[in-house]
Design a protein around this motif. Structure first.
Motif, PDB file in Angstrom:
ATOM      1  N   UNK A  56      48.141   9.924   3.417  1.00 49.99           N
ATOM      2  CA  UNK A  56      48.415   9.783   1.980  1.00 49.99           C
ATOM      3  C   UNK A  56      49.047  11.048   1.415  1.00 49.99           C
ATOM      4  N   UNK A  57      48.549  12.209   1.827  1.00 49.68           N
ATOM      5  CA  UNK A  57      49.120  13.478   1.351  1.00 49.68           C
ATOM      6  C   UNK A  57      50.575  13.590   1.790  1.00 49.68           C
ATOM      7  N   UNK A  58      50.861  13.222   3.038  1.00 54.15           N
ATOM      8  CA  UNK A  58      52.244  13.272   3.521  1.00 54.15           C
ATOM      9  C   UNK A  58      53.127  12.317   2.733  1.00 54.15           C
ATOM     10  N   UNK A  59      52.607  11.120   2.424  1.00 54.14           N
ATOM     11  CA  UNK A  59      53.390  10.157   1.648  1.00 54.14           C
ATOM     12  C   UNK A  59      53.666  10.684   0.240  1.00 54.14           C
ATOM     13  N   UNK A  60      52.664  11.291  -0.378  1.00 47.42           N
ATOM     14  CA  UNK A  60      52.845  11.853  -1.725  1.00 47.42           C
ATOM     15  C   UNK A  60      53.867  12.982  -1.697  1.00 47.42           C
ATOM     16  N   UNK A  61      53.812  13.819  -0.661  1.00 44.78           N
ATOM     17  CA  UNK A  61      54.783  14.916  -0.556  1.00 44.78           C
ATOM     18  C   UNK A  61      56.192  14.381  -0.372  1.00 44.78           C
ATOM     19  N   UNK A  62      56.353  13.305   0.418  1.00 47.56           N
ATOM     20  CA  UNK A  62      57.674  12.703   0.592  1.00 47.56           C
ATOM     21  C   UNK A  62      58.193  12.136  -0.720  1.00 47.56           C
ATOM     22  N   UNK A  63      57.313  11.459  -1.482  1.00 48.28           N
ATOM     23  CA  UNK A  63      57.716  10.910  -2.774  1.00 48.28           C
ATOM     24  C   UNK A  63      58.107  12.021  -3.735  1.00 48.28           C
TER      25      UNK A  63
END
Length: 122
Positions: free
Chosen positions: A77-84
């Motif tokens: 989830x943290x990686x997805x938020x950083x990508x967004x």
């Protein structure tokens, strides 16, 4: 003197203490379960210690698997938020707005209250 190959050894005393503390807690829980079994079904606690150790270790391993899975979900989830956040357009810069003369705030050491600086009407 030959040493075992699969035993994890570390020079760090904190890691050694943490491992020993973990084993101590496992044994305390196992003895607690063994005493419970002896009280419920009769006999001596030592007769129940083997099964109690199996129960405690299986519980510890299950919890470790759950924690690892939860950690993996959080990191994903943290990686997805950083990508967004990286793909999002940058926020516009906002210039500082000067309040009108009747609402100017200032901070002096004498005017600091328990909740921070006080806004004073001029």
């Amino acid at each position: 003197m030959p040493t075992a190959k699969l035993v994890p050894t570390t020079p760090d005393p904190a890691a050694k203490f943490a491992r020993r503390e973990k084993l101590r807690i496992v044994m305390k829980q196992a003895w607690s379960w063994a005493r419970h079994g002896a009280a419920k079904f009769g006999g001596r606690p030592i007769q129940y210690l083997s099964e109690a150790l199996k129960l405690v270790w299986s519980e510890k391993k299950r919890l470790a698997r759950e924690i690892a899975a939860s950690r993996a979900r959080v990191l994903a989830e943290v990686a997805k938020i950083r990508e967004e956040a990286a793909a999002a357009p940058p926020l516009p810069l906002v210039r500082y707005w000067t309040p009108p003369p009747g609402l100017r705030s200032f901070t002096r050491s004498a005017r600091r209250g328990p909740l921070g600086p006080v806004t004073v009407r001029c």
